[in-house]
Design a protein around this motif. Structure first.
Motif, PDB file in Angstrom:
ATOM      1  N   PHE A  48       9.936  80.890  25.976  1.00  0.00           N
ATOM      2  CA  PHE A  48      10.400  80.888  27.363  1.00  0.00           C
ATOM      3  C   PHE A  48      10.469  82.350  27.783  1.00  0.00           C
ATOM      4  O   PHE A  48      11.195  83.144  27.194  1.00  0.00           O
ATOM      5  N   ARG A  49       9.672  82.730  28.778  1.00  0.00           N
ATOM      6  CA  ARG A  49       9.627  84.117  29.239  1.00  0.00           C
ATOM      7  C   ARG A  49       9.991  84.194  30.713  1.00  0.00           C
ATOM      8  O   ARG A  49       9.713  83.283  31.479  1.00  0.00           O
ATOM      9  N   ILE A  50      10.596  85.319  31.068  1.00  0.00           N
ATOM     10  CA  ILE A  50      11.055  85.524  32.438  1.00  0.00           C
ATOM     11  C   ILE A  50      11.199  87.017  32.678  1.00  0.00           C
ATOM     12  O   ILE A  50      11.352  87.785  31.718  1.00  0.00           O
ATOM     13  N   ASP A  51      11.144  87.427  33.932  1.00  0.00           N
ATOM     14  CA  ASP A  51      11.384  88.833  34.252  1.00  0.00           C
ATOM     15  C   ASP A  51      12.232  88.918  35.508  1.00  0.00           C
ATOM     16  O   ASP A  51      12.279  87.980  36.300  1.00  0.00           O
ATOM     17  N   THR A  52      12.897  90.051  35.670  1.00  0.00           N
ATOM     18  CA  THR A  52      13.751  90.245  36.829  1.00  0.00           C
ATOM     19  C   THR A  52      13.933  91.728  37.117  1.00  0.00           C
ATOM     20  O   THR A  52      13.664  92.579  36.259  1.00  0.00           O
ATOM     21  N   HIS A  53      14.410  92.008  38.284  1.00  0.00           N
ATOM     22  CA  HIS A  53      14.734  93.375  38.712  1.00  0.00           C
ATOM     23  C   HIS A  53      15.950  93.861  37.931  1.00  0.00           C
ATOM     24  O   HIS A  53      16.892  93.090  37.696  1.00  0.00           O
ATOM     25  N   ARG A  54      15.958  95.135  37.566  1.00  0.00           N
ATOM     26  CA  ARG A  54      17.085  95.652  36.774  1.00  0.00           C
ATOM     27  C   ARG A  54      18.410  95.608  37.526  1.00  0.00           C
ATOM     28  O   ARG A  54      19.467  95.593  36.927  1.00  0.00           O
ATOM     29  N   GLY A  55      18.373  95.515  38.844  1.00  0.00           N
ATOM     30  CA  GLY A  55      19.603  95.430  39.618  1.00  0.00           C
ATOM     31  C   GLY A  55      20.086  94.018  39.877  1.00  0.00           C
ATOM     32  O   GLY A  55      21.146  93.811  40.465  1.00  0.00           O
ATOM     33  N   ASN A  56      19.332  93.026  39.443  1.00  0.00           N
ATOM     34  CA  ASN A  56      19.699  91.632  39.685  1.00  0.00           C
ATOM     35  C   ASN A  56      20.736  91.208  38.641  1.00  0.00           C
ATOM     36  O   ASN A  56      20.438  90.495  37.682  1.00  0.00           O
ATOM     37  N   VAL A  57      21.954  91.652  38.842  1.00  0.00           N
ATOM     38  CA  VAL A  57      23.016  91.460  37.851  1.00  0.00           C
ATOM     39  C   VAL A  57      23.325  89.994  37.594  1.00  0.00           C
ATOM     40  O   VAL A  57      23.695  89.626  36.472  1.00  0.00           O
ATOM     41  N   ARG A  58      23.148  89.152  38.594  1.00  0.00           N
ATOM     42  CA  ARG A  58      23.419  87.716  38.396  1.00  0.00           C
ATOM     43  C   ARG A  58      22.395  87.098  37.444  1.00  0.00           C
ATOM     44  O   ARG A  58      22.752  86.350  36.542  1.00  0.00           O
ATOM     45  N   MET A  59      21.121  87.408  37.666  1.00  0.00           N
ATOM     46  CA  MET A  59      20.084  86.894  36.771  1.00  0.00           C
ATOM     47  C   MET A  59      20.248  87.482  35.371  1.00  0.00           C
ATOM     48  O   MET A  59      20.130  86.763  34.376  1.00  0.00           O
ATOM     49  N   LEU A  60      20.516  88.771  35.295  1.00  0.00           N
ATOM     50  CA  LEU A  60      20.697  89.407  33.986  1.00  0.00           C
ATOM     51  C   LEU A  60      21.852  88.765  33.218  1.00  0.00           C
ATOM     52  O   LEU A  60      21.750  88.546  32.007  1.00  0.00           O
ATOM     53  N   ALA A  61      22.936  88.452  33.904  1.00  0.00           N
ATOM     54  CA  ALA A  61      24.074  87.803  33.244  1.00  0.00           C
ATOM     55  C   ALA A  61      23.697  86.412  32.749  1.00  0.00           C
ATOM     56  O   ALA A  61      24.087  86.005  31.645  1.00  0.00           O
ATOM     57  N   MET A  62      22.915  85.686  33.543  1.00  0.00           N
ATOM     58  CA  MET A  62      22.491  84.354  33.123  1.00  0.00           C
ATOM     59  C   MET A  62      21.573  84.439  31.902  1.00  0.00           C
ATOM     60  O   MET A  62      21.712  83.669  30.955  1.00  0.00           O
TER      61      MET A  62
ATOM     62  N   GLU B  31       8.877  97.713  39.189  1.00  0.00           N
ATOM     63  CA  GLU B  31       9.105  97.370  37.786  1.00  0.00           C
ATOM     64  C   GLU B  31      10.051  96.184  37.652  1.00  0.00           C
ATOM     65  O   GLU B  31      10.888  95.942  38.516  1.00  0.00           O
ATOM     66  N   ARG B  32       9.884  95.473  36.547  1.00  0.00           N
ATOM     67  CA  ARG B  32      10.754  94.345  36.219  1.00  0.00           C
ATOM     68  C   ARG B  32      11.051  94.404  34.723  1.00  0.00           C
ATOM     69  O   ARG B  32      10.221  94.856  33.920  1.00  0.00           O
ATOM     70  N   LEU B  33      12.211  93.912  34.360  1.00  0.00           N
ATOM     71  CA  LEU B  33      12.592  93.816  32.961  1.00  0.00           C
ATOM     72  C   LEU B  33      12.146  92.455  32.453  1.00  0.00           C
ATOM     73  O   LEU B  33      12.445  91.426  33.069  1.00  0.00           O
ATOM     74  N   ALA B  34      11.441  92.447  31.327  1.00  0.00           N
ATOM     75  CA  ALA B  34      10.910  91.208  30.757  1.00  0.00           C
ATOM     76  C   ALA B  34      11.781  90.753  29.593  1.00  0.00           C
ATOM     77  O   ALA B  34      12.220  91.569  28.775  1.00  0.00           O
ATOM     78  N   TYR B  35      11.996  89.445  29.526  1.00  0.00           N
ATOM     79  CA  TYR B  35      12.835  88.833  28.495  1.00  0.00           C
ATOM     80  C   TYR B  35      12.137  87.594  27.956  1.00  0.00           C
ATOM     81  O   TYR B  35      11.314  86.988  28.629  1.00  0.00           O
ATOM     82  N   ASP B  36      12.529  87.210  26.750  1.00  0.00           N
ATOM     83  CA  ASP B  36      12.066  85.928  26.236  1.00  0.00           C
ATOM     84  C   ASP B  36      13.121  85.282  25.357  1.00  0.00           C
ATOM     85  O   ASP B  36      14.127  85.902  24.997  1.00  0.00           O
TER      86      ASP B  36
END
Length: 172
Positions: free
Chosen positions: A126-140, A158-163
């Motif tokens: 499961f992969r996803i990316d988001t803006h480094r300032g999107n604190v709500r998404m980062l917390a989730m 730029e976006r931060l990538a997670y999996d």
């Protein structure tokens, strides 16, 4: 209820997108402040069969998410060893929630929907990316146990990538 988005949902989806754009603006970040995602993008999602809506008990659209199993070209910017999941993966894009429903579990429900689709297909990644300032998404993402993989670049920035390996997630 979560179902495939239909053409007649476009106006309601665009209202949810507008709510998300306002929330991001209030966070002081530029994500989605350039007219993205546009009506044309949402129509393309529906035509491609990747757009999904979550409706409330009155059948009103309160959330939107794109679930893709065909990969994300931009993720190739990171070396294979940066990812913690197998090559086959699900990607979530354009996750947004109606303002009146923020912090009500709608985003979690949409993420679980994507994870359930993955399980049914036998896909663990499961992969996803988001803006480094999107604190709500980062917390989730942190809550669900996603791991940081690196920085990727879209034309919009730029976006931060997670999996996450969903077989290891107790919450998804």
């Amino acid at each position: 209820m979560i179902r495939k988005a239909k053409y007649e949902d476009v106006d309601a989806i665009m209202a949810v997108v507008a709510d998300a754009q306002l929330s991001l603006r209030e966070l002081g970040i530029d994500q989605w402040q350039d007219g993205y995602p546009s009506r044309e993008v949402i129509l393309s999602d529906i035509e491609s069969g990747v757009g999904n809506v979550l409706t409330d008990t009155n059948n009103q659209v309160i959330g939107y998410v794109v679930v893709v199993f065909t990969g994300e070209e931009t993720y190739a910017q990171l070396p294979a060893e940066a990812w913690h999941t197998p090559e086959e993966y699900v990607v979530v894009h354009r996750l947004c929630v109606a303002r009146k429903c923020c912090r009500g579990g709608v985003a979690t429900e949409l993420m679980k929907f994507a994870a359930d689709m993955s399980r049914r297909r036998g896909v663990r990644g499961f992969r996803i990316d988001t803006h480094r300032g999107n604190v709500r998404m980062l917390a989730m993402l942190e809550k669900f146990g996603f791991e940081y993989c690196g920085v990727i670049y879209y034309p919009s920035g730029e976006r931060l990538a997670y999996d996450l390996d969903i077989t290891n997630s107790k919450l998804l």
